[in-house]
Design a protein around this motif. Structure first.
Motif, PDB file in Angstrom:
ATOM      1  N   VAL A   5       2.052 -26.604 -43.619  1.00  0.00           N
ATOM      2  CA  VAL A   5       0.969 -25.652 -43.847  1.00  0.00           C
ATOM      3  C   VAL A   5       1.133 -25.048 -45.226  1.00  0.00           C
ATOM      4  CG1 VAL A   5      -0.127 -23.519 -43.062  1.00  0.00           C
ATOM      5  CG2 VAL A   5       0.766 -25.148 -41.381  1.00  0.00           C
ATOM      6  N   VAL A   6       0.017 -24.914 -45.926  1.00  0.00           N
ATOM      7  CA  VAL A   6      -0.005 -24.330 -47.269  1.00  0.00           C
ATOM      8  C   VAL A   6      -0.649 -22.956 -47.192  1.00  0.00           C
ATOM      9  CG1 VAL A   6      -0.828 -24.612 -49.634  1.00  0.00           C
ATOM     10  CG2 VAL A   6      -0.245 -26.635 -48.260  1.00  0.00           C
ATOM     11  N   ALA A  25       1.518 -20.195 -38.653  1.00  0.00           N
ATOM     12  CA  ALA A  25       2.128 -21.527 -38.781  1.00  0.00           C
ATOM     13  C   ALA A  25       3.480 -21.575 -38.084  1.00  0.00           C
ATOM     14  CB  ALA A  25       2.276 -21.885 -40.252  1.00  0.00           C
ATOM     15  N   ASP A  26       4.264 -20.525 -38.248  1.00  0.00           N
ATOM     16  CA  ASP A  26       5.576 -20.458 -37.610  1.00  0.00           C
ATOM     17  C   ASP A  26       5.437 -20.440 -36.096  1.00  0.00           C
ATOM     18  OD1 ASP A  26       8.506 -20.066 -37.852  1.00  0.00           O
ATOM     19  OD2 ASP A  26       8.086 -18.102 -36.990  1.00  0.00           O
ATOM     20  N   GLU A  27       4.536 -19.616 -35.585  1.00  0.00           N
ATOM     21  CA  GLU A  27       4.348 -19.506 -34.134  1.00  0.00           C
ATOM     22  C   GLU A  27       3.812 -20.798 -33.535  1.00  0.00           C
ATOM     23  OE1 GLU A  27       1.836 -16.115 -33.748  1.00  0.00           O
ATOM     24  OE2 GLU A  27       3.498 -14.664 -33.848  1.00  0.00           O
ATOM     25  N   ALA A  28       3.035 -21.554 -34.331  1.00  0.00           N
ATOM     26  CA  ALA A  28       2.480 -22.814 -33.845  1.00  0.00           C
ATOM     27  C   ALA A  28       3.503 -23.955 -33.892  1.00  0.00           C
ATOM     28  CB  ALA A  28       1.241 -23.191 -34.643  1.00  0.00           C
ATOM     29  N   GLY A  29       4.645 -23.707 -34.492  1.00  0.00           N
ATOM     30  CA  GLY A  29       5.707 -24.711 -34.495  1.00  0.00           C
ATOM     31  C   GLY A  29       5.731 -25.630 -35.698  1.00  0.00           C
ATOM     32  N   PHE A  30       4.973 -25.302 -36.754  1.00  0.00           N
ATOM     33  CA  PHE A  30       5.032 -26.125 -37.960  1.00  0.00           C
ATOM     34  C   PHE A  30       6.382 -25.926 -38.634  1.00  0.00           C
ATOM     35  CE2 PHE A  30       0.560 -26.010 -37.137  1.00  0.00           C
ATOM     36  CZ  PHE A  30       0.099 -27.248 -37.562  1.00  0.00           C
ATOM     37  N   SER A  55      10.425 -16.983 -38.195  1.00  0.00           N
ATOM     38  CA  SER A  55      11.738 -17.217 -37.598  1.00  0.00           C
ATOM     39  C   SER A  55      12.383 -18.537 -37.998  1.00  0.00           C
ATOM     40  CB  SER A  55      11.639 -17.144 -36.068  1.00  0.00           C
ATOM     41  OG  SER A  55      10.678 -18.077 -35.586  1.00  0.00           O
ATOM     42  N   THR A  56      11.626 -19.637 -37.980  1.00  0.00           N
ATOM     43  CA  THR A  56      12.272 -20.943 -38.193  1.00  0.00           C
ATOM     44  C   THR A  56      11.627 -21.803 -39.263  1.00  0.00           C
ATOM     45  OG1 THR A  56      10.928 -21.980 -36.446  1.00  0.00           O
ATOM     46  CG2 THR A  56      13.048 -21.014 -35.795  1.00  0.00           C
ATOM     47  N   ILE A  57      10.411 -21.539 -39.638  1.00  0.00           N
ATOM     48  CA  ILE A  57       9.699 -22.429 -40.564  1.00  0.00           C
ATOM     49  C   ILE A  57      10.410 -22.467 -41.915  1.00  0.00           C
ATOM     50  CG2 ILE A  57       8.093 -20.706 -41.520  1.00  0.00           C
ATOM     51  CD1 ILE A  57       5.879 -22.887 -41.168  1.00  0.00           C
ATOM     52  N   SER A  58      10.548 -23.653 -42.479  1.00  0.00           N
ATOM     53  CA  SER A  58      11.207 -23.783 -43.779  1.00  0.00           C
ATOM     54  C   SER A  58      10.240 -23.423 -44.893  1.00  0.00           C
ATOM     55  CB  SER A  58      11.746 -25.202 -43.974  1.00  0.00           C
ATOM     56  OG  SER A  58      10.680 -26.130 -44.037  1.00  0.00           O
ATOM     57  N   LEU A  59      10.780 -22.948 -46.004  1.00  0.00           N
ATOM     58  CA  LEU A  59       9.977 -22.431 -47.112  1.00  0.00           C
ATOM     59  C   LEU A  59      10.078 -23.369 -48.310  1.00  0.00           C
ATOM     60  CD1 LEU A  59      11.217 -18.733 -46.851  1.00  0.00           C
ATOM     61  CD2 LEU A  59       9.144 -19.697 -45.820  1.00  0.00           C
ATOM     62  N   LYS A 296      -1.779 -30.884 -30.255  1.00  0.00           N
ATOM     63  CA  LYS A 296      -1.977 -32.319 -30.294  1.00  0.00           C
ATOM     64  C   LYS A 296      -0.795 -33.053 -30.942  1.00  0.00           C
ATOM     65  CE  LYS A 296      -7.027 -32.195 -30.259  1.00  0.00           C
ATOM     66  NZ  LYS A 296      -7.141 -32.976 -29.001  1.00  0.00           N
ATOM     67  N   GLY A 297       0.236 -32.311 -31.262  1.00  0.00           N
ATOM     68  CA  GLY A 297       1.425 -32.924 -31.839  1.00  0.00           C
ATOM     69  C   GLY A 297       1.392 -33.062 -33.348  1.00  0.00           C
ATOM     70  N   TYR A 298       0.390 -32.461 -34.003  1.00  0.00           N
ATOM     71  CA  TYR A 298       0.279 -32.533 -35.469  1.00  0.00           C
ATOM     72  C   TYR A 298       0.880 -31.274 -36.058  1.00  0.00           C
ATOM     73  CZ  TYR A 298      -2.563 -36.715 -35.192  1.00  0.00           C
ATOM     74  OH  TYR A 298      -2.995 -38.005 -34.983  1.00  0.00           O
ATOM     75  N   ARG A 299       2.198 -31.317 -36.255  1.00  0.00           N
ATOM     76  CA  ARG A 299       2.899 -30.162 -36.798  1.00  0.00           C
ATOM     77  C   ARG A 299       4.201 -30.608 -37.450  1.00  0.00           C
ATOM     78  NH1 ARG A 299       4.926 -27.134 -31.258  1.00  0.00           N
ATOM     79  NH2 ARG A 299       6.147 -28.863 -30.418  1.00  0.00           N
TER      80      ARG A 299
END
Length: 299
Positions: A5-6, A25-30, A55-59, A296-299
């Motif tokens: 995600v941008v 984006a983070d909450e959606a699991g990207f 929490s976990t999304i890389s920057l 839909k698995g697009y993350r």
């Protein structure tokens, strides 16, 4: 192959929505959040704020104009984000444009030379080496450096020295024609069931990119040379008519199935990563788009 995600900087939206998008984006699991820079935030400050709210999304910070910050400034910015957020950020660099580099920042426009030197010295600093008398106290040797490129000269630099080549607003045909050695990432605007406000937002943002080097040539190759000529002649952006087919050529819009099909098409054309730029005029923070694609698995 991956989807990220941008954080966009839509001209018609409040700047702090960038943080809401980071959270969504983070909450959606990207797994990856790209944080660029335009006329609102310093990218390292925004990345720090985003890292503290997620929490976990890389920057991945950038693409930043290689001719604006020194390697020391880049290394310090990355170190600041890593230390304050507890996450190792990656870096993306680009040429930007003469207007931003020379007019806004007063720096000479020499993109290829600056890119080579910046990558070389920034990598050395991140490894903990001393450059021009400076050494980073907390090295980040695993930080990757991506390069945004359009023309052959900058693409050659990316092939020589980058971990990844980044392209923004490109067609699938353009991706398929590229023969590059580093993995390829593409950024594409995305909008779920766009209404008139969203299409207006997409057209308005696209008009910004008609004039800069590289973008204009690509849009010309898509059959919109007359539009590019109008933009480069100084015609106000508000008076430029952006056809829907140009938006569709460089974006993923429509139903969820339309969007996933477009993402698949970019991956099939050779992209290893697709960065989605959520349109937010009718979907605040892109939450509906991001949660729908994640399901839909697009993350």
């Amino acid at each position: 192959m991956s989807i990220g995600v941008v954080t966009p900087f839509w001209l018609d939206r409040p700047p702090l929505e960038a943080l809401d998008i980071a959270v969504a984006a983070d909450e959606a699991g990207f797994r990856t959040l790209w944080i660029g820079e335009m006329a609102t935030f310093d990218a390292f400050a925004l990345a720090t704020a985003a890292g503290l709210r997620t929490s976990t999304i890389s920057l991945k910070i950038g693409p930043l104009a290689a001719g604006v910050r020194s390697p020391v400034a880049l290394a310090l910015g990355l170190s600041t984000v890593a230390t304050t957020t507890g996450r190792r950020p990656d870096l993306a660099l680009g040429a930007s444009s003469p207007r931003i580099v020379s007019d806004w920042h007063g720096r000479p426009w020499a993109p290829v030379q600056h890119m080579r030197e910046t990558i070389r010295d920034t990598r050395a600093l991140l490894r903990g080496e001393r450059v021009s008398g400076f050494r980073l106290q907390q090295p980040l040797p695993d930080t990757s450096i991506s390069v945004a490129a359009f023309g052959p000269a900058m693409t050659a630099v990316a092939a020589e020295a980058a971990d990844e080549l980044v392209l923004n607003l490109v067609s699938t045909d353009h991706v398929a024609q590229l023969q590059v050695s580093p993995p390829l990432a593409v950024w594409i605007p995305a909008a779920l069931d766009p209404g008139p406000d969203t299409l207006r937002q997409l057209r308005s943002q696209l008009s910004v990119y008609l004039s800069p080097p590289g973008y204009g040539e690509m849009f010309t190759a898509l059959g919109h040379g007359a539009l590019v000529a109008e933009a480069r002649s100084g015609k106000p952006r508000s008076e430029l008519t952006i056809p829907l087919d140009l938006v569709e050529a460089v974006a993923a819009i429509g139903s969820a199935r339309d969007i996933t099909s477009r993402v698949d098409a970019y991956l099939a054309a050779g992209a290893a990563h697709v960065g989605l730029v959520p349109a937010t005029a009718e979907d605040p923070a892109g939450r509906t788009l991001l949660t729908t694609l994640s399901a839909k698995g697009y993350r």
